[in-house]
Design an enzyme around this catalytic site. Structure first.
Site, PDB file in Angstrom:
ATOM      1  CE  LYS A 122      -4.501  -1.461   1.514  1.00 15.50           C
ATOM      2  NZ  LYS A 122      -5.614  -1.308   2.470  1.00 15.50           N
ATOM      3  CE  LYS A 204      -5.647  -8.590  -2.747  1.00 10.25           C
ATOM      4  NZ  LYS A 204      -5.836  -7.996  -1.413  1.00 10.25           N
ATOM      5  CE  LYS A 207     -11.874  -3.134  -1.494  1.00  9.48           C
ATOM      6  NZ  LYS A 207     -12.792  -3.617  -0.487  1.00  9.48           N
TER       7      LYS A 207
HETATM    8  P1  TYM Z   1     -10.680  -6.197   2.577  1.00 11.55           P
HETATM    9  O1  TYM Z   1     -11.792  -5.218   2.695  1.00 11.55           O
HETATM   10  O2  TYM Z   1      -9.512  -5.853   1.745  1.00 11.55           O
HETATM   11  O3  TYM Z   1     -11.239  -7.570   2.061  1.00 11.55           O
HETATM   12  C1  TYM Z   1     -12.358  -8.191   2.676  1.00 11.55           C
HETATM   13  C2  TYM Z   1     -12.177  -9.695   2.683  1.00 11.55           C
HETATM   14  O4  TYM Z   1     -12.062 -10.184   1.347  1.00 11.55           O
HETATM   15  C3  TYM Z   1     -10.916 -11.018   1.227  1.00 11.55           C
HETATM   16  N1  TYM Z   1     -10.381 -10.873  -0.137  1.00 11.55           N
HETATM   17  C4  TYM Z   1     -10.132 -11.897  -0.957  1.00 11.55           C
HETATM   18  N2  TYM Z   1     -10.278 -13.223  -0.811  1.00 11.55           N
HETATM   19  C5  TYM Z   1      -9.947 -14.019  -1.865  1.00 11.55           C
HETATM   20  N3  TYM Z   1      -9.472 -13.534  -3.042  1.00 11.55           N
HETATM   21  C6  TYM Z   1      -9.295 -12.209  -3.226  1.00 11.55           C
HETATM   22  N4  TYM Z   1      -8.843 -11.743  -4.383  1.00 11.55           N
HETATM   23  C7  TYM Z   1      -9.641 -11.322  -2.154  1.00 11.55           C
HETATM   24  N5  TYM Z   1      -9.597  -9.972  -2.008  1.00 11.55           N
HETATM   25  C8  TYM Z   1     -10.055  -9.716  -0.757  1.00 11.55           C
HETATM   26  C9  TYM Z   1      -9.959 -10.493   2.287  1.00 11.55           C
HETATM   27  O5  TYM Z   1      -9.009 -11.472   2.647  1.00 11.55           O
HETATM   28  C10 TYM Z   1     -10.903 -10.158   3.413  1.00 11.55           C
HETATM   29  O6  TYM Z   1     -11.205 -11.311   4.174  1.00 11.55           O
HETATM   30  N6  TYM Z   1      -8.131  -5.769   6.838  1.00 11.55           N
HETATM   31  C11 TYM Z   1      -9.308  -6.366   6.251  1.00 11.55           C
HETATM   32  C12 TYM Z   1     -10.595  -5.938   6.914  1.00 11.55           C
HETATM   33  C13 TYM Z   1     -10.621  -6.128   8.389  1.00 11.55           C
HETATM   34  C14 TYM Z   1     -10.763  -7.348   9.072  1.00 11.55           C
HETATM   35  C15 TYM Z   1     -10.758  -7.021  10.456  1.00 11.55           C
HETATM   36  C16 TYM Z   1     -10.896  -8.663   8.639  1.00 11.55           C
HETATM   37  C17 TYM Z   1     -10.527  -5.144   9.321  1.00 11.55           C
HETATM   38  N7  TYM Z   1     -10.624  -5.669  10.557  1.00 11.55           N
HETATM   39  C18 TYM Z   1     -10.871  -8.012  11.429  1.00 11.55           C
HETATM   40  C19 TYM Z   1     -11.004  -9.659   9.630  1.00 11.55           C
HETATM   41  C20 TYM Z   1     -10.990  -9.311  10.989  1.00 11.55           C
HETATM   42  C21 TYM Z   1      -9.361  -5.957   4.788  1.00 11.55           C
HETATM   43  O7  TYM Z   1      -8.798  -5.003   4.387  1.00 11.55           O
HETATM   44  O8  TYM Z   1     -10.207  -6.661   4.046  1.00 11.55           O
END
Ligand code: TYM
Length: 340
Positions: A122, A204, A207
């Site tokens: 990032k 990966k 978005k």
């Molecule tokens: P975020 O918003 O980037 O993504 C949300 C969830 O989607 C999963 N994900 C994917 N899984 C498979 N293939 C992909 N290409 C893919 N892109 C995204 C992510 O692994 C995630 O599970 N830091 C986290 C949000 C968060 C969180 C938490 C998660 C904040 N606090 C506490 C669990 C527990 C995040 O940025 O997810």
């Protein structure tokens, strides 16, 4: 068994997970996270957060962020989460998240945060805004999880490192003050933990990449068809699961399998002698079948902002009650003066 003899209802284990309201949700978010949230909701006490505080680690347009928070609430519900059974709320509405994050910052080392691959990625993508929030992002994530005495965290594989750090912080804290936090486990699906970009299948699906590289949860069938048709494969023509040498084809197979088309071996056996055109048609069908019901439910829900607002309001109050129990315990342990 008479009523008297029945065992007390067993307390369910706790699940916590979150998704950022920072852009269009993708098929990766759905397969890696959301669809597992739905699967787990009957067997666990589940808390699914809209992590708006994480979202502001990169600049957000305020009107868009506001809109996306309600949209994400609608997506959670449209994908099958029952808001009576699961806590669906905005992180910023429960101040305990930020308060615990501050405390945990004091139990996390710079060296640990420096090793986080997401921070490195990032910072490279937002070189003009490498803020301290981006650096301590995993600490806020640890606070999210630990506040609810979480047992299980369903996430995609990209969050594994953050989860390991969360466990380290919790163990460190418990080592000093006794058993304050439950040590959480990750729940990372066997198939679909990392859905890849349609255009660069070594990367990966994200978005933040150009439109053609991902399927958005709200893409219409024609758009889905077009994007999968243009998905990068390879030139050997063989349908085989081999992520290293055939990332594009393997990604399509993972998508199909994760969306209920059977295990990968069975799909591969079924597809023998068929071409990539057929593989893409079948993948398209699976994706459209999975997303169409979600999309129509989303349209219905998003038209009723009053309802969505009431869901996040009520659930934030319930979440705050649970979160404050842990926060007060932590504050007492570290020696903050008692409240009168
Ligand atoms: P975020 O918003 O980037 O993504 C949300 C969830 O989607 C999963 N994900 C994917 N899984 C498979 N293939 C992909 N290409 C893919 N892109 C995204 C992510 O692994 C995630 O599970 N830091 C986290 C949000 C968060 C969180 C938490 C998660 C904040 N606090 C506490 C669990 C527990 C995040 O940025 O997810």
């Amino acid at each position: 068994m008479s009523e008297m003899q029945q065992p007390a209802a067993e307390k369910k284990q706790v699940i916590f997970s979150g998704i950022q309201p920072s852009g269009t949700l993708t098929l990766g978010n759905y397969i890696g996270a959301l669809r597992n949230f739905v699967k787990l909701q009957n067997d666990y006490d589940c808390i699914y957060c809209i992590v708006d505080e994480h979202a502001i680690t990169v600049r957000q347009n305020p009107a868009d962020l506001r809109r996306r928070c309600l949209e994400l609430a609608a997506i959670y519900i449209a994908s099958g989460l029952d808001p009576q059974k699961n806590l669906i709320y905005c992180q910023s509405h429960v101040s305990a998240h930020a308060e615990l994050a501050w405390i945990l910052n004091c139990f996390t080392y710079m060296g640990e945060l420096n090793r986080m691959t997401q921070f490195k990625a990032k910072s490279a993508a937002h070189a003009d805004n490498i803020n301290a929030g981006l650096f301590t992002y995993p600490v806020l994530m640890a606070a999210d999880i630990l506040l609810y005495q979480t047992n299980l965290v369903p996430v995609g594989v990209d969050q594994k490192q953050h989860l390991e750090l969360c466990r380290d912080i919790a163990q460190r804290f418990n080592g000093v003050y006794g058993n304050v936090f439950t040590i959480p486990e990750g729940y990372i699906p066997k198939v679909g933990a990392k859905i890849m970009s349609l255009q660069e299948p070594e990367k990966k699906m994200s978005k933040s990449d150009p439109e053609e590289t991902y399927i958005a949860l709200l893409d219409d069938p024609d758009t889905i068809r077009r994007k999968i048709k243009r998905a990068v494969t390879d030139s050997d023509g063989e349908i085989r699961y081999d992520p290293e040498n055939k990332p594009g084809v393997s990604n399509l197979l993972s998508i199909m399998s994760a969306l209920g088309a059977g295990d990968i071996e069975t799909i591969v056996a079924d597809m023998q002698g068929k071409g990539y055109g057929e593989l893409k048609n079948r993948t398209t069908e699976c994706v459209i079948n999975a997303l169409t019901p979600l999309q129509s439910e989303f349209k219905r829900l998003i038209a009723d902002k009053g309802y969505l607002q009431s869901v996040i309001d009520e659930n934030a109050q319930k979440a705050a009650y649970l979160a404050n129990k842990t926060l007060r315990k932590v504050q007492k342990k570290i020696g903050y003066a008692p409240r009168g």
